[in-house]
Enzyme design. Structure first.
Site, PDB file in Angstrom:
ATOM      1  CB  SER A 177      31.727 -37.700  42.896  1.00 19.71           C
ATOM      2  OG  SER A 177      32.073 -38.314  44.119  1.00 19.71           O
ATOM      3  CB  CYS A 193      19.413 -39.881  43.602  1.00 20.21           C
ATOM      4  SG  CYS A 193      21.112 -40.488  43.499  1.00 20.21           S
ATOM      5  CB  SER A 209      32.471 -39.079  48.088  1.00 22.90           C
ATOM      6  OG  SER A 209      31.406 -39.712  47.420  1.00 22.90           O
ATOM      7  CB  SER A 210      27.658 -38.614  51.541  1.00 22.55           C
ATOM      8  OG  SER A 210      26.668 -39.337  52.228  1.00 22.55           O
ATOM      9  CD  GLU A 257      21.552 -34.171  49.012  1.00 21.99           C
ATOM     10  OE1 GLU A 257      20.399 -34.617  49.123  1.00 21.99           O
ATOM     11  OE2 GLU A 257      22.513 -34.836  48.577  1.00 21.99           O
TER      12      GLU A 257
END
Length: 323
Positions: free
Chosen positions: A282, A209, A237-238, A140
Site C-alpha cells: 500500500s 495473495c 499495514s499488515s 480484512e
C-alpha cells in the site's frame, strides 16, 4: 520531506543499495485508490470512505486533500453522498445497510479478498466449520468473518491457537487465511492443523495473495545479503509489518519499518555496507524514490534493482465508474 545540507562527495562512504522487485502498490491497492479518485471526479467532493481505503498514511492524506472523507462507520455518512468500502472488505451487513438507506456505494474490496469470501460461503453451504487464520481486529478478518453467522468461523492467530482449537461438535472442517499473512508463519499454523485434523481440505487456490507472496520472496532475497533492510509502509499495514519479520528471518542483521525517509534514524546505517529497500503493497513508489534520494545525499550509493517477479495483474473498476 526534510531538506538536509549536502555532504561533500569526498566525505561520503560507499553504500550498496539493493531495491526489491516487486515492491509497493499491488493491483488491489491500485484499483481501490482509483475507485476513490474516479468517484471524486464523477460525483464531486465529498466522497465518503468507510475506513482507510488502504493502510498508508500518505495515500489517505492525499485522498483527503482531493475531497475524500474517511469515516469509521456508515452512521457517519449522509444518505446523499457516495460511499466507498475499503480494499480490505466489509461484513455483509454494511452493503445491506447502505441499500436500506438507498445510498450510492462503491465496493473497493480487493478481488482476492472477495475470493476468500466466496470460498468461506462455499464451505459454509457445504456444512463445514471454517477455521480462519488471521489477526483479530484486522479489517480484512472482520470483513471475512462478517460474511457468515458468528458461529460459522473460528479465528486462529498462532501455532498455540492451532494446538488448542476444538472442533465444534462433529462438523467437517475447512480453512481460509487472511491474504496479507507471512507465508512461513501460515505454513507453520497449517502444519499443526493438518496434523490434528488430517481431513482438512486445501483451498481451491492459495489464499495468501500473489502480491504478498511475491513481496515476501523478494525480501527473502534481500535478507540473505543485506546488513539492514528498510521497509517503507505504515505501522497498521499488515503486509508491511510481515516484510520486516521476513527480512529478519531470512538473515538480515536488522530490519525497520518506516513511513517515509523522514522517519529514518541514520545511525541505523552505521557499519552497514549493503542496504535493502522495499515497500509494502500500500506504499506509493514516490516514497521509495524519496528514500533513495535521501540515501544518496549521505552516501556514495550504488543502487541495484534486484531481479524479481514482474507483476502484470490488473483488476477491473466497477461499472458505475467506467460507464
Amino acid at each position: 520531506m526534510t531538506v538536509h545540507a549536502p555532504i561533500h562527495p569526498a566525505d561520503k562512504r560507499p553504500l550498496t543499495v539493493r531495491l526489491a522487485t516487486p515492491r509497493g502498490f499491488c493491483a488491489g491497492v491500485d484499483r481501490a485508490i482509483q475507485i476513490v479518485e474516479r468517484a471524486i471526479g464523477k460525483y464531486g467532493a465529498p466522497v465518503y470512505v468507510r475506513h482507510e481505503i488502504v493502510h498508508n498514511r500518505h495515500v489517505v492524506e492525499r485522498l483527503k486533500a482531493m475531497g475524500a472523507v474517511f469515516v469509521k462507520e456508515l452512521d457517519d455518512c449522509p444518505d446523499d453522498r457516495p460511499v466507498v468500502f475499503s480494499a480490505h472488505g466489509v461484513p455483509k451487513s454494511v452493503p445491506a445497510t447502505a441499500r436500506a438507506r438507498d445510498m450510492l456505494y462503491l465496493d473497493a474490496t480487493c478481488p482476492l479478498v472477495s475470493k476468500v469470501h466466496v470460498e468461506a460461503e462455499r464451505h459454509h453451504a457445504a456444512g463445514r466449520h471454517i477455521i480462519l487464520i488471521g489477526h483479530a481486529g484486522h479489517p480484512e478478518v472482520v470483513g471475512t468473518m462478517g460474511q457468515l453467522p458468528p458461529d460459522a468461523i473460528s479465528l486462529v492467530e498462532t501455532v498455540s491457537d492451532a494446538e488448542t482449537f476444538q472442533r465444534p461438535g462433529d462438523a467437517p472442517l475447512a480453512y481460509a487465511t487472511q491474504t496479507t499473512l507471512s507465508v512461513d508463519d501460515t505454513s507453520e499454523i497449517l502444519s499443526v492443523l493438518k496434523r490434528r485434523f488430517p481431513e482438512l481440505p486445501d483451498p481451491h487456490k492459495e489464499d495468501i495473495c500473489y502480491a504478498t507472496t511475491n513481496r515476501q520472496e523478494a525480501v527473502k532475497r534481500l535478507g540473505e545479503g543485506c546488513d539492514l533492510v528498510l521497509v517503507v509502509g505504515s505501522a497498521n499495514s499488515s503486509n508491511s509489518v510481515r516484510l520486516v519479520e521476513v527480512a529478519l528471518r531470512a538473515g538480515a542483521r536488522d530490519a525497520r519499518l518506516v513511513d517515509d525517509a523522514d522517519k529514518v534514524d541514520w545511525s541505523w546505517l552505521d557499519g552497514v555496507s549493503t542496504l535493502g529497500v522495499t515497500a509494502g503493497a500500500s506504499a506509493p513508489e514516490r516514497l521509495i524514490e524519496e528514500l533513495i534520494e535521501s540515501v544518496r545525499v549521505r552516501f556514495d550509493a550504488t543502487v541495484i534493482e534486484d531481479d524479481g517477479e514482474r507483476e502484470t495483474v490488473a483488476f477491473k473498476l466497477p461499472r458505475l465508474l467506467t460507464a
